[in-house]
Design an enzyme around this catalytic site. Structure first.
Site, PDB file in Angstrom:
ATOM      1  N   ASP A 179       0.840  -1.193   0.000  1.00  0.00           N
ATOM      2  CA  ASP A 179       0.000   0.000   0.000  1.00  0.00           C
ATOM      3  C   ASP A 179       0.878   1.247   0.000  1.00  0.00           C
ATOM      4  OD1 ASP A 179      -2.320   1.867   0.856  1.00  0.00           O
ATOM      5  OD2 ASP A 179      -3.271  -0.099   0.774  1.00  0.00           O
ATOM      6  N   ASP A 188      -1.160   1.327  18.195  1.00  0.00           N
ATOM      7  CA  ASP A 188      -2.076   0.223  17.904  1.00  0.00           C
ATOM      8  C   ASP A 188      -1.624  -0.584  16.684  1.00  0.00           C
ATOM      9  OD1 ASP A 188      -4.146  -0.988  19.169  1.00  0.00           O
ATOM     10  OD2 ASP A 188      -5.723   0.295  18.359  1.00  0.00           O
ATOM     11  N   HIS A 234      -3.667   6.358   3.683  1.00  0.00           N
ATOM     12  CA  HIS A 234      -4.407   5.178   3.255  1.00  0.00           C
ATOM     13  C   HIS A 234      -3.836   3.893   3.829  1.00  0.00           C
ATOM     14  CE1 HIS A 234      -5.651   2.036   0.288  1.00  0.00           C
ATOM     15  NE2 HIS A 234      -6.769   2.752   0.233  1.00  0.00           N
ATOM     16  N   VAL A 252      -8.460   0.512  18.879  1.00  0.00           N
ATOM     17  CA  VAL A 252      -9.379  -0.346  18.144  1.00  0.00           C
ATOM     18  C   VAL A 252      -8.814  -1.755  18.031  1.00  0.00           C
ATOM     19  CG1 VAL A 252     -10.326   1.572  16.823  1.00  0.00           C
ATOM     20  CG2 VAL A 252      -8.352   0.318  15.932  1.00  0.00           C
ATOM     21  N   TYR A 340      -8.230 -10.993 -11.228  1.00  0.00           N
ATOM     22  CA  TYR A 340      -7.317 -12.006 -11.747  1.00  0.00           C
ATOM     23  C   TYR A 340      -7.612 -13.380 -11.142  1.00  0.00           C
ATOM     24  CZ  TYR A 340      -4.377  -8.499 -14.009  1.00  0.00           C
ATOM     25  OH  TYR A 340      -3.912  -7.503 -14.830  1.00  0.00           O
ATOM     26  N   VAL A 343      -7.122 -14.574  -7.149  1.00  0.00           N
ATOM     27  CA  VAL A 343      -7.267 -13.470  -6.192  1.00  0.00           C
ATOM     28  C   VAL A 343      -8.670 -13.518  -5.581  1.00  0.00           C
ATOM     29  CG1 VAL A 343      -7.241 -10.962  -5.908  1.00  0.00           C
ATOM     30  CG2 VAL A 343      -5.656 -12.056  -7.504  1.00  0.00           C
ATOM     31  N   SER A 390     -11.339  -0.477  -0.174  1.00  0.00           N
ATOM     32  CA  SER A 390     -10.021  -0.508   0.467  1.00  0.00           C
ATOM     33  C   SER A 390     -10.102  -0.941   1.918  1.00  0.00           C
ATOM     34  CB  SER A 390      -9.373   0.882   0.413  1.00  0.00           C
ATOM     35  OG  SER A 390      -8.701   1.088  -0.789  1.00  0.00           O
TER      36      SER A 390
END
Length: 949
Positions: A179, A188, A234, A252, A340, A343, A390
């Site tokens: 990513d 965390d 992200h 979390v 693909y 996946v 995502s």
């Protein structure tokens, strides 16, 4: 999990080697695109053929043809992508699939001003590579919203609390987060980072893996050991969605509990929210011991062989499961890498299990997971709520890691199938029925995923549909559908595989196949008892029929979705050395723009040498009717089908006949000529007629005004690889325009006028800005098309010794066509190795045409009006009718029953003097005895005809 149902890589290679469109150029912040996908200018991925392995090293391929191609594209560097690749032994492969060899994959850097398609074609033309592709850029698949504090509803939704009561994961199972980086010191996240204690941060490559101090991951874009996020947060949010440290009294939780993260930063331009080196990141993650890889990014466009092979490297060679986001366009579309083979594709759902509005949906989706308003970790030690596939993808990846830790003997495909088969059914949730079969098996359930040790996991591994003919499924065809089933998990007891559809376009004649007992890794096919499907006469044009393969074994069930397009409006002609497609709406080679739906034009099984081709008809002061490129870069849609093309093999005229009718009176024709065109195509198997396809057009003026100075011709954008090295010339004696490649071994393509009804014109065009040629770089408007039809330009591509991108228009005219009158023009479409070969084929085509179609003889020959008869007689579903006229007159020919009632009109129009051959469709007439009657001026004649079906 996808299988060969969705693997379209072979199609990609044919597109890459032939496309002639110009990619979007990067200017004014517009990113360059290749068939809808963004790519990096000046970069290319190639794979060298194994035969040249000994000529390859880390930065060289010492093969003359390849070096010549590198020079053509002004290449600056050549680098082996994966210098540390090691081919696994077959004993190391945990699935029954063939490993992929990545040792011969290279990245080429070349001048960014070189057209990407030209560069690709130049490299492929060398004959040294298996494939050549752009280096694609992928977009991060998240939908940002205003930060808000929210509960982690998704933890309860996926039944994680019950799962954790049973199993809390294993620190030896690692999720690779490929990513934009992560926040590796987030309180965390830091405890969940997989540390490489064999290479501590001391500026030494202690573990000798080629990466210095890769203690907590790697940045493959900057090639350093700092995978910290830059501008985009992200990757840090994705990391928390998968495996935020659970049960630590802070912030979390992540579904993967004790499982670890390996951050791999693959984002050079974080501000653009794009992934530049995602597949390099996948390779790095695989080579550094991960079990699961998450890819919360992707792109649309064409599939890529390199990208699919990278996935295979992970799943087949190294037993690593890849999980990927399905995309955020809110559309039914394929998206890569999620689509693909191998996946797990993840769609996003909301707190109610409804499809999130932004989420893509598609038959290639495997599972859904919560992806709307997900609270997780972000950069600088804080938390935020974000939405997108995502977020759904790493939640599913975290569940997959828990499965792997719970069942360590399962291979990557089995882990993916365990995730699929244990999903909760969500199609009964409000709104989801509209996406039936396109949100995967359902929403992931972590508790079921780690507790179910009973259910089988049967997939549809492959399928093939055939009509045992031309593989073009039209009305009245019966299709056989063969499927191969593979059981990845526990044995079945009595597996039943049923086929169903909601489509009214088809009728399923045979819907059930009983496979019975299928042990783990067993495969079975319904080859001896295929599904059988009838295409109804009422099927709409180009119906995309969605089928459900429903698998049941006791209380277990699963459904796979596949599609077949029926009642298509084009016919593939592929019985001799040239192959092409004839459509119902005047274009040749492909049924849709962008080289979609069709064969293009090939010679001796070559890649296609044609970008597009089609009929143009224009008259003085009128529009030019066509379905080709037009003004302002738009596509014209003047012609529309009246009677879709049908084929007959063997034909009444040739070994393969095609016929149909179209006109220019459609709603998309702004100023129609008001013409009706009956068109035929013919192909022969035997020499000397095996290197061409003949096309024939009967053009009728259906309007009330005379069409003066009318011309009809074929436009062709021949792209003979490499298309930038093409030239175009004229053979006046043979009435032929032709194009050839100046490269060694280059092929030839030509169009020859066969009809004798009027003069010959050939306009050779340069597809670049050249003095003396129509300017094709801006548009191809009405006046330019008429100019190309009505005037001549003998040569194109003459500016350099190697040529350039060229086009060709071969036409006949001029005609003055009165209302009700018709005229005929015909051409041969020719392929060959050299000029002599296409000249020989041109001569053979003319001889064949003159021998069969007497109406093509000069009209000043002495003729009589005559109905010669039909052949064959008795006839089946079609027959051939021969007749002649001694003058221009109204001609009426019909078929009558024995009571004198007309049951079919064949001709009712004004025709010029000449001799004619028509193909007559008799399929809608019942078997029996009939009369064929012709009236033309004072001439009348009736002949008997018998129809036997």
């Amino acid at each position: 999990m996808k299988n060969s149902l969705t693997c379209l890589v072979v199609f990609l290679l044919s597109i890459l080697t032939t496309t002639g469109s110009n990619p979007q150029i990067e200017a004014n912040n517009i990113k360059p695109t290749f068939h809808g996908a963004e790519y990096k200018p000046g970069k290319m991925i190639v794979k060298i053929k194994p035969a040249y392995r000994n000529e390859c090293n880390a930065s060289e391929v010492r093969v003359g043809a390849f070096l010549q191609a590198m020079g053509k594209i002004s290449a600056t560097t050549l680098v082996k992508k994966f210098p540390h690749f090691k081919m696994p032994s077959q004993s190391e492969i945990k699935s029954n699939r063939k490993p992929v060899d990545m040792s011969l994959v290279y990245e080429i850097q070349f001048s960014p001003v070189v057209n990407i398609e030209s560069a690709i074609n130049s490299v492929i033309q060398s004959g040294v590579v298996l494939y050549a592709e752009p280096l694609y850029v992928h977009q991060l698949d998240y939908t940002p919203n205003d930060p808000q504090v929210g509960s982690q509803y998704h933890i309860n939704k996926i039944n994680a609390y019950n799962a954790w009561d049973l199993w809390k994961g294993d620190t030896n199972v690692v999720i690779g987060i490929v990513d934009s980086g992560t926040d590796w010191d987030h309180p965390d996240l830091e405890p969940s980072i997989k540390k490489n204690y064999a290479d501590p941060i001391d500026n030494v490559d202690n573990d000798n893996d080629g990466f210095v101090d890769n203690f907590r991951g790697w940045d493959v874009s900057e090639n350093d050991n700092n995978p910290m996020v830059a501008i985009s947060t992200h990757g840090s949010h994705v990391s928390g969605c998968a495996a935020a440290t659970t049960d630590n009294g802070i912030g979390v939780a992540g579904p993967a509990f004790n499982c670890k993260l390996l951050p791999v930063k693959s984002c050079l331009d974080a501000s653009a929210n794009s992934i530049d080196n995602g597949y390099d990141g996948i390779i790095y993650a695989v080579d550094h011991g991960v079990d699961i890889i998450n890819c919360s990014w992707g792109r649309t466009g064409l599939p890529s062989t390199f990208e699919q092979e990278t996935i295979d490297y992970a799943t087949v060679n190294n037993d690593v499961l890849v999980v990927a986001a399905a995309g955020n366009n809110g559309q039914d579309q394929t998206h890569y890498p999620s689509s693909y083979d191998g996946v797990i594709s993840v769609a996003a759902t909301t707190i109610t299990d409804g499809k999130a509005s932004f989420s893509n949906y598609n038959a290639t989706v495997d599972v859904s997971a919560p992806g709307n308003n997900i609270l997780a970790t972000v950069f600088n030690d804080v938390y935020a709520t974000e939405s997108g596939t995502s977020m759904a993808s790493p939640i599913a990846a975290g569940c997959a890691a828990m499965i792997k830790s719970r069942f360590p003997t399962l291979n990557a495909y089995q882990v993916g199938e365990q995730l699929r088969t244990t999903c909760d059914y969500i199609y009964n949730v409000s709104g989801n029925s509209a996406y039936n079969g396109k949100l995967g098996k359902g929403r992931v359930n972590l508790f079921k995923a780690i507790s179910d040790s009973i259910s089988p996991g049967v997939i549809v591994k492959s399928n093939r549909a055939t009509d045992s003919d031309d593989e073009i499924f039209v009305k009245g065809d019966t299709i056989s559908l063969f499927c191969t089933f593979e059981n990845l998990l526990r044995p079945t007891t009595n597996l039943v595989c049923s086929l169903a559809t909601n489509s009214s376009a088809v009728q399923i004649l045979q819907s059930t196949y009983t496979a019975g007992v299928l042990n783990t890794f067993d495969t079975i096919s319904n080859f001896m008892a295929p599904y059988r499907i009838y295409v109804k006469q009422t099927a709409p044009l180009n119906s995309v029929v969605s089928f459900r393969v429903i698998l049941t074994d006791g209380t277990w069930s699963d459904t796979y979705v596949l599609t077949i397009t029926v009642n298509v409006d084009y016919i593939n002609v592929a019985i001799n050395n040239v192959s092409t497609s004839i459509t119902s709406k005047s274009i040749i080679g492909y049924n849709q723009t962008g080289q979609l739906e069709g064969l293009g034009f090939t010679y001796m099984n070559s890649p296609t040498i044609l970008y597009d081709m089609g009929l143009m008809i224009g008259a003085a002061g009128k529009q030019v009717s066509d379905n080709l490129r037009g003004g302002a870069g738009l596509q014209n849609e003047d012609f529309s089908s009246v009677t879709n093309v049908v084929s007959q093999e063997p034909g009444t005229v040739s070994d393969f006949d095609v016929s149909g009718v179209f006109d220019d009176m459609g709603i998309n024709s702004p100023n129609p000529l008001e013409i009706l065109i009956r068109h035929n195509a013919y192909a022969w198997v035997a020499s000397p007629d095996d290197n061409y396809v003949m096309v024939q057009y009967f053009i009728k003026n259906t309007g009330t005004a005379v069409l003066n100075d009318l011309y009809a011709g074929l436009f062709a954008d021949w792209d003979i690889p490499a298309y930038a090295n093409n030239k175009c010339a004229t053979d006046v004696a043979r009435k032929m325009g032709y194009v050839w490649s100046t490269d060694i071994g280059g092929l030839y393509g030509g169009i020859k006028l066969l009809s004798h009804t009027s003069g010959f014109n050939h306009y050779a065009l340069d597809n670049i800005l050249v003095s003396g040629s129509i300017n094709m770089t801006d548009s191809f408007d009405n006046s330019e098309k008429y100019q190309a039809l009505s005037t001549s330009r003998t040569d194109a591509g003459t500016g350099t010794s190697t040529g350039n991108d060229v086009l060709s228009v071969v036409s006949s005219g001029n005609f003055n066509l009165a209302p009700g009158d018709s005229v005929e023009v015909a051409f041969a479409l020719i392929g060959g190795d050299n000029l002599a070969s296409i000249q020989a084929s041109a001569d053979a085509a003319q001889a064949k045409y003159d021998n069969i179609f007497i109406g093509l003889l000069p009209v000043d020959k002495a003729l009589t009006s005559q109905l010669y008869g039909t052949y064959p007689n008795p006839a089946g579903k079609s027959t051939r009718l021969d007749f002649s006229l001694n003058e221009s007159t109204n001609c009426e020919i019909g078929i009558y029953n024995l009571l004198g009632v007309k049951v079919k009109t064949i001709v009712n129009e004004r025709l010029t003097a000449g001799k004619y051959t028509l193909d007559i469709d008799l399929s809608k007439l019942s078997s029996g005895n009939y009369l064929c009657r012709m009236t033309a001026g004072d001439y009348n004649k009736t002949l008997p005809i018998t129809i036997v079906h």
